[in-house]
Enzyme design. Sequence first.
Site, short mmCIF file in Angstrom:
data_model
loop_
_atom_site.label_atom_id
_atom_site.label_comp_id
_atom_site.label_asym_id
_atom_site.label_seq_id
_atom_site.Cartn_x
_atom_site.Cartn_y
_atom_site.Cartn_z
N LYS A 1 0.85 -1.20 0.00
CA LYS A 1 0.00 0.00 0.00
C LYS A 1 0.89 1.25 0.00
O LYS A 1 0.69 2.15 -0.82
CB LYS A 1 -0.89 0.01 1.25
CG LYS A 1 -1.53 1.37 1.52
CD LYS A 1 -2.39 1.40 2.76
CE LYS A 1 -1.70 1.67 4.06
NZ LYS A 1 -1.45 3.08 4.40
N ASN A 2 1.84 1.30 0.91
CA ASN A 2 2.60 2.55 1.08
C ASN A 2 3.61 2.81 -0.02
O ASN A 2 4.15 3.92 -0.13
CB ASN A 2 3.27 2.58 2.46
CG ASN A 2 2.23 2.81 3.56
OD1 ASN A 2 1.08 3.15 3.28
ND2 ASN A 2 2.63 2.61 4.81
N CYS B 1 -4.88 13.83 12.63
CA CYS B 1 -4.94 12.40 12.33
C CYS B 1 -5.02 11.65 13.66
O CYS B 1 -4.52 12.13 14.67
CB CYS B 1 -3.68 12.01 11.57
SG CYS B 1 -3.47 10.26 11.33
N ARG C 1 0.90 15.07 12.75
CA ARG C 1 1.38 14.82 11.39
C ARG C 1 1.39 16.08 10.50
O ARG C 1 0.70 16.14 9.48
CB ARG C 1 0.57 13.70 10.72
CG ARG C 1 0.64 12.42 11.51
CD ARG C 1 -0.10 11.29 10.85
NE ARG C 1 0.62 10.70 9.73
CZ ARG C 1 0.15 9.67 9.03
NH1 ARG C 1 -1.02 9.13 9.33
NH2 ARG C 1 0.84 9.18 8.04
N ILE D 1 2.95 18.92 7.79
CA ILE D 1 3.68 18.72 6.52
C ILE D 1 4.70 19.85 6.31
O ILE D 1 5.04 20.20 5.19
CB ILE D 1 2.72 18.61 5.31
CG1 ILE D 1 1.80 19.84 5.20
CG2 ILE D 1 1.92 17.34 5.35
CD1 ILE D 1 1.19 20.02 3.82
N ASP E 1 4.76 1.00 12.17
CA ASP E 1 3.58 0.32 11.62
C ASP E 1 3.45 -1.13 12.10
O ASP E 1 2.47 -1.80 11.77
CB ASP E 1 3.61 0.35 10.08
CG ASP E 1 3.35 1.74 9.53
OD1 ASP E 1 2.87 2.60 10.29
OD2 ASP E 1 3.62 1.97 8.34
N ARG F 1 -8.59 -0.24 4.68
CA ARG F 1 -7.68 0.74 4.07
C ARG F 1 -6.35 0.09 3.73
O ARG F 1 -5.65 0.57 2.84
CB ARG F 1 -7.39 1.89 5.04
CG ARG F 1 -8.58 2.74 5.35
CD ARG F 1 -8.16 3.91 6.16
NE ARG F 1 -7.13 4.67 5.45
CZ ARG F 1 -6.55 5.76 5.92
NH1 ARG F 1 -6.88 6.20 7.10
NH2 ARG F 1 -5.65 6.39 5.22
N1 EPU Z 1 6.61 14.93 10.38
C1 EPU Z 1 6.73 16.27 10.66
N2 EPU Z 1 6.74 17.15 9.60
C2 EPU Z 1 6.62 16.74 8.31
C3 EPU Z 1 6.50 15.37 8.04
C4 EPU Z 1 6.50 14.47 9.11
O1 EPU Z 1 6.82 16.68 11.82
O2 EPU Z 1 6.63 17.60 7.42
C5 EPU Z 1 6.61 13.96 11.51
C6 EPU Z 1 5.30 13.19 11.59
O3 EPU Z 1 4.32 13.90 12.30
C7 EPU Z 1 5.74 11.93 12.31
C8 EPU Z 1 7.18 11.71 11.76
O4 EPU Z 1 7.59 12.97 11.25
O5 EPU Z 1 5.79 12.16 13.68
C9 EPU Z 1 7.29 10.68 10.66
O6 EPU Z 1 6.33 10.95 9.66
P1 EPU Z 1 6.52 10.51 8.13
O7 EPU Z 1 6.47 11.72 7.28
O8 EPU Z 1 7.72 9.62 8.02
O9 EPU Z 1 5.21 9.64 7.91
P2 EPU Z 1 4.25 9.64 6.65
O10 EPU Z 1 5.01 9.75 5.40
O11 EPU Z 1 3.13 10.59 6.90
C10 EPU Z 1 4.37 7.06 6.23
C11 EPU Z 1 3.39 5.93 6.16
C12 EPU Z 1 2.85 5.63 7.54
C13 EPU Z 1 4.02 5.27 8.45
C14 EPU Z 1 5.04 6.43 8.48
C15 EPU Z 1 6.29 6.12 9.28
C16 EPU Z 1 2.46 6.16 3.96
C17 EPU Z 1 1.28 6.50 3.11
N3 EPU Z 1 2.30 6.29 5.28
O12 EPU Z 1 3.63 8.17 6.74
O13 EPU Z 1 2.01 4.49 7.39
O14 EPU Z 1 3.56 5.04 9.76
O15 EPU Z 1 5.44 6.71 7.11
O16 EPU Z 1 6.91 4.99 8.82
O17 EPU Z 1 3.50 5.78 3.45
C18 EPU Z 1 0.20 3.08 7.90
O18 EPU Z 1 0.43 2.48 6.84
O19 EPU Z 1 -0.59 2.63 8.77
C19 EPU Z 1 0.87 4.34 8.16
C20 EPU Z 1 0.43 5.23 9.05
#
Ligand code: EPU
Length: 419
Positions: free
Chosen positions: A22-23, A116, A121, A123, A305, A397
């Site tokens: 998925k990811n 969330c 989370r 960006i 995860d 999902r």
């Molecule tokens: N973060 C920030 N600022 C940003 C981006 C991230 O503070 O601009 C923080 C987040 O709040 C979090 C940490 O950095 O505390 C890591 O977040 P990351 O960006 O790595 O996560 P993501 O890309 O939003 C993906 C997966 C998640 C998985 C995380 C960590 C996808 C679609 N989602 O999320 O998957 O938990 O990486 O490995 O790829 C799931 O599949 O259940 C899931 C939540």
Amino acid sequence: MDRLIIKGGARLKGSVTISGSKNASLPICIAAVLAPGASTIANVPHLRDITTTSTLLQSLGATVERAGSSLRIDAASINTVEATYDLVKTMRASVLVLGPLLARFGRARVSLPGGCAIGARPIDQHLKGLKALGAEIRLEHGYVEALCKKWLKGARINFDLSTVGGTEHLMMAAALAKGETILENAAREPEIVDLAAYLNLMGAHVEGAGTDTIRIQGVEQLTPADYEVMPDRIEAGTFMIAAAITGGDVMIHNMKLEHLDALCFKLQDAGVEITSKDGVVRVQGPRRPRAVNIKTRPYPGFPTDMQAQFMALMCVADGASVISENIFENRFMHVSELQRFGADITIEGKSATVKGLRKLSGAPVMATDLRASASLVLAGLVAENITEISRIYHLDRGYELLESKLSGLGACIERVQGP
Ligand code: EPU
């Protein structure tokens, strides 16, 4: 609303095949936006998040057709550069479309995702990176509005923390920027390597994916490409724990064991036997697992995860374990549901202490997010009597055919509809 009914106690035995990731599928399907033409992406699981991605791409004007496990995405007809709140709030990864639209069309308007269940989370790292590439960014009425001159411009970007989505987003945008981009302190997850491979097939020049420094030489145009997505490492890990928790003996096909080293070490410490032959992984659960501590970390550390599922295993382990969550600030929502099975868990700050019990007892419980739901299914597989899990749309999902794959291994599990 659908529910899952599980009668615990069956030892899982047999073979299961893991679906596409998925990811990895989500950013790869979104990256198709970068090239005017049709890409066929294979091994894409049938999941609600993928349907949302298709709807998102169609809302931009792209054509998306599914045939079996393949998606054919034709991005030549994209005629809007706006992703609405309705789509982004159902799936946060939709925000990744901002960079590709901006890089190809010079502007984009994408809703901010909002909060969330597992953490705030933000960006900010995505936006900081796009600004460094020369984008002008405004936040207005809950939307990010991004503009750039004809091209984004390559830059050196140092992430403040390891972000999977941030790294993927900037990699996609930089692929069409003028000049070289260097991403430092980049995330190293296998899904990032998979996305880089697809981008490179489209004609991008991405080097170093899988390390913390990624170099991207921008090109003027990308061309569509056909690609097969990697297997889902989190689904594979969940089935490994399903075998472990039931004292089962399961052969897992279509998984990459090397993507799950941190989990494998911990499972082996807990007494689980893992062997691999001809690409098939055999997992044999012990009579009772030993307690093991884990700390979640960015890849190659223990994946967040898999934290909830590992906690379910520790609920029936011999001894006490400490589970620390370091990635998301609110990822213990499964704890109060696991307690409904009788589990002995206390939370203090970022850590949960789990005192293993010989038995759990089946209960009506509620799914709260994707991986939390998986931990409830795992607990239900060993609990005495009946477990009833509601709100399983969270599971849909991220796990393709979960109940039929588990039934195929001998679990007593069925989906019922209605109140
Ligand atoms: N973060 C920030 N600022 C940003 C981006 C991230 O503070 O601009 C923080 C987040 O709040 C979090 C940490 O950095 O505390 C890591 O977040 P990351 O960006 O790595 O996560 P993501 O890309 O939003 C993906 C997966 C998640 C998985 C995380 C960590 C996808 C679609 N989602 O999320 O998957 O938990 O990486 O490995 O790829 C799931 O599949 O259940 C899931 C939540």
